[in-house]
Write an enzyme that holds these catalytic residues in place. Structure first.
Site, mmCIF file in Angstrom:
data_model
loop_
_atom_site.group_PDB
_atom_site.id
_atom_site.type_symbol
_atom_site.label_atom_id
_atom_site.label_comp_id
_atom_site.label_asym_id
_atom_site.label_seq_id
_atom_site.Cartn_x
_atom_site.Cartn_y
_atom_site.Cartn_z
ATOM 1 N N ASP A 31 0.829 -1.205 0.000
ATOM 2 C CA ASP A 31 0.000 0.000 0.000
ATOM 3 C C ASP A 31 0.866 1.259 0.000
ATOM 4 O O ASP A 31 2.014 1.231 0.428
ATOM 5 C CB ASP A 31 -0.920 -0.027 1.236
ATOM 6 C CG ASP A 31 -2.071 0.956 1.111
ATOM 7 O OD1 ASP A 31 -2.432 1.319 -0.034
ATOM 8 O OD2 ASP A 31 -2.609 1.355 2.154
ATOM 9 N N GLY A 34 -0.140 5.553 -4.221
ATOM 10 C CA GLY A 34 -0.768 6.828 -4.571
ATOM 11 C C GLY A 34 -0.152 7.966 -3.772
ATOM 12 O O GLY A 34 0.185 9.020 -4.327
ATOM 13 N N ARG A 44 -1.015 9.526 -9.671
ATOM 14 C CA ARG A 44 -1.040 8.244 -8.947
ATOM 15 C C ARG A 44 -0.423 7.100 -9.766
ATOM 16 O O ARG A 44 0.229 6.210 -9.228
ATOM 17 C CB ARG A 44 -2.483 7.880 -8.577
ATOM 18 C CG ARG A 44 -3.101 8.781 -7.515
ATOM 19 C CD ARG A 44 -4.548 8.361 -7.246
ATOM 20 N NE ARG A 44 -4.635 6.968 -6.845
ATOM 21 C CZ ARG A 44 -4.465 6.539 -5.593
ATOM 22 N NH1 ARG A 44 -4.248 7.390 -4.622
ATOM 23 N NH2 ARG A 44 -4.547 5.254 -5.307
ATOM 24 N N HIS A 48 2.065 3.737 -8.966
ATOM 25 C CA HIS A 48 1.836 2.317 -9.282
ATOM 26 C C HIS A 48 3.000 1.768 -10.111
ATOM 27 O O HIS A 48 3.431 0.631 -9.923
ATOM 28 C CB HIS A 48 0.516 2.148 -10.029
ATOM 29 C CG HIS A 48 -0.685 2.459 -9.179
ATOM 30 N ND1 HIS A 48 -0.839 1.932 -7.915
ATOM 31 C CD2 HIS A 48 -1.775 3.240 -9.402
ATOM 32 C CE1 HIS A 48 -1.978 2.376 -7.394
ATOM 33 N NE2 HIS A 48 -2.559 3.176 -8.267
ATOM 34 N N THR A 77 -10.895 -6.932 -4.360
ATOM 35 C CA THR A 77 -12.238 -6.912 -4.969
ATOM 36 C C THR A 77 -12.884 -5.529 -4.799
ATOM 37 O O THR A 77 -13.776 -5.174 -5.552
ATOM 38 C CB THR A 77 -13.138 -7.998 -4.333
ATOM 39 O OG1 THR A 77 -12.993 -7.949 -2.899
ATOM 40 C CG2 THR A 77 -12.771 -9.390 -4.807
ATOM 41 N N ASN A 79 -11.077 -2.708 -4.990
ATOM 42 C CA ASN A 79 -10.357 -1.730 -5.818
ATOM 43 C C ASN A 79 -11.065 -1.438 -7.145
ATOM 44 O O ASN A 79 -10.740 -0.457 -7.821
ATOM 45 C CB ASN A 79 -8.905 -2.181 -6.064
ATOM 46 C CG ASN A 79 -8.004 -2.107 -4.843
ATOM 47 O OD1 ASN A 79 -7.083 -2.910 -4.674
ATOM 48 N ND2 ASN A 79 -8.248 -1.146 -3.962
ATOM 49 N N TRP A 80 -12.053 -2.270 -7.508
ATOM 50 C CA TRP A 80 -12.862 -1.981 -8.705
ATOM 51 C C TRP A 80 -13.607 -0.655 -8.560
ATOM 52 O O TRP A 80 -14.014 -0.067 -9.557
ATOM 53 C CB TRP A 80 -13.885 -3.091 -8.948
ATOM 54 C CG TRP A 80 -13.303 -4.389 -9.409
ATOM 55 C CD1 TRP A 80 -13.101 -5.503 -8.641
ATOM 56 C CD2 TRP A 80 -12.860 -4.727 -10.730
ATOM 57 N NE1 TRP A 80 -12.552 -6.508 -9.396
ATOM 58 C CE2 TRP A 80 -12.408 -6.067 -10.684
ATOM 59 C CE3 TRP A 80 -12.806 -4.036 -11.940
ATOM 60 C CZ2 TRP A 80 -11.892 -6.724 -11.799
ATOM 61 C CZ3 TRP A 80 -12.303 -4.687 -13.055
ATOM 62 C CH2 TRP A 80 -11.855 -6.016 -12.975
ATOM 63 N N ARG A 201 -4.661 -2.000 9.178
ATOM 64 C CA ARG A 201 -5.874 -2.773 8.899
ATOM 65 C C ARG A 201 -5.563 -3.841 7.861
ATOM 66 O O ARG A 201 -4.582 -3.772 7.134
ATOM 67 C CB ARG A 201 -7.029 -1.876 8.454
ATOM 68 C CG ARG A 201 -6.730 -1.020 7.250
ATOM 69 C CD ARG A 201 -7.972 -0.247 6.796
ATOM 70 N NE ARG A 201 -7.625 0.760 5.803
ATOM 71 C CZ ARG A 201 -7.521 2.066 6.045
ATOM 72 N NH1 ARG A 201 -7.765 2.540 7.247
ATOM 73 N NH2 ARG A 201 -7.194 2.904 5.076
ATOM 74 N N ILE A 202 -6.492 -4.790 7.785
ATOM 75 C CA ILE A 202 -6.259 -5.978 6.964
ATOM 76 C C ILE A 202 -6.883 -5.813 5.567
ATOM 77 O O ILE A 202 -6.502 -6.492 4.636
ATOM 78 C CB ILE A 202 -6.769 -7.227 7.744
ATOM 79 C CG1 ILE A 202 -6.075 -8.506 7.314
ATOM 80 C CG2 ILE A 202 -8.273 -7.377 7.696
ATOM 81 C CD1 ILE A 202 -4.729 -8.707 7.919
#
Ligand code: IPE
Ligand code: IPE
Ligand code: MG
Length: 248
Positions: A31, A34, A44, A48, A77, A79-80, A201-202
């Protein structure tokens, strides 16, 4: 030197020459791409791109450190929900990585696996993933698991559906059976989950598998997370005392 601090090496588990525990499986939430770009007043996308460029050196360093399995969280899922332009860019980047890295990974005896679903991915992209997985299926070195279009809840729901579709009797459903319905049943649970970018966080990553993983968070953004940062994470892991609910 074996010190008092390094006492999480149960018998039979991997340890380095100094008797320090080495995680067999390291999972990474990559993570902060960005924010890395933002801090440089770049779009951003550039974050990446830099993040993608960082993957190879981290994997190589983990391999050199004796880690057997590495799982990278590349696209969730959720990130869409990002702007379509960013989603397409991320898809294209992963395709570029497959094209540029898989032959070399294969030469290095690395087994590449995919965690997640191929639904919603373009047909040619699906084939490229399947080819990379197929090409390296017999490799016996490190396993590199790419969580792409992956969600922990999604994985669990899919497992439940397949258990029902198989007509498994209720009394046969236990943790061992459930595991067999996950994306990579034979992959050991992660010993260490690293998150770059500073959050604690997970984010829907490996929900089932990380039940007893050690968690390590660093403010360093993914593109800057280098070999020294890997060492710091591994050192922190070696000092943890894993109890799995028991009393020593
Ligand atoms: C992680 O970086 C890469 C993906 C989630 C695909 P981010 O894009 O989430 O970077 P930040 O968190 O916005 O800085
Ligand atoms: C987690 O990062 C997903 C990946 C690294 C692929 P996110 O940036 O999507 O997580 P949140 O939104 O901060 O929880
Ligand atoms: Mg993020």
């Amino acid at each position: 030197m074996i010190t008092q601090e390094h006492h999480n090496v149960p018998q039979g588990l991997a340890a380095d020459a100094h008797g320090r525990a080495i995680p067999a499986h390291v999972a990474i939430i990559m993570d902060g791409n960005g924010r890395w770009a933002q801090a440089r007043r770049q779009p951003r996308k550039e974050g990446h791109r830099a993040g993608t460029g960082n993957v190879r050196r981290v994997i190589q360093h983990l391999a050199k450190s004796g880690v057997k399995h590495v799982t990278l969280f590349a696209f969730s899922t959720e990130n869409w929900e990002r702007p379509q332009e960013e989603v397409s860019f991320l898809m294209e980047l992963v395709r570029e990585v497959i094209r540029s890295e898989v032959a070399e990974l294969h030469r290095q005896n690395v087994r590449v696996r995919h965690l997640g679903t191929l639904d919603r991915l373009a047909r040619e992209f699906r084939h490229e993933i399947e080819e990379a997985v197929g090409l390296t299926v017999r490799n016996t070195g490190m396993t590199l698991n790419v969580a792409f279009n992956y969600g922990g809840r999604d994985e669990i729901v899919r497992a439940v559906r397949r258990i029902l579709a198989d007509g498994v009797p209720e009394e046969d459903v236990d943790e061992a059976l459930f595991r067999r319905y996950l994306y990579c049943p034979e992959l050991p649970d992660p010993d260490l989950v690293i998150r770059t970018g500073g959050e604690f966080r997970i984010s829907n990553f490996l929900l089932w598998q990380s039940a007893y993983s050690e968690f390590y968070s660093t403010p360093t953004h993914w593109p800057d997370f280098g070999p020294e940062d890997v060492d710091r994470a591994l050192e922190a892991y070696a000092r943890r005392q894993r109890r799995f609910g028991k009393i020593e």
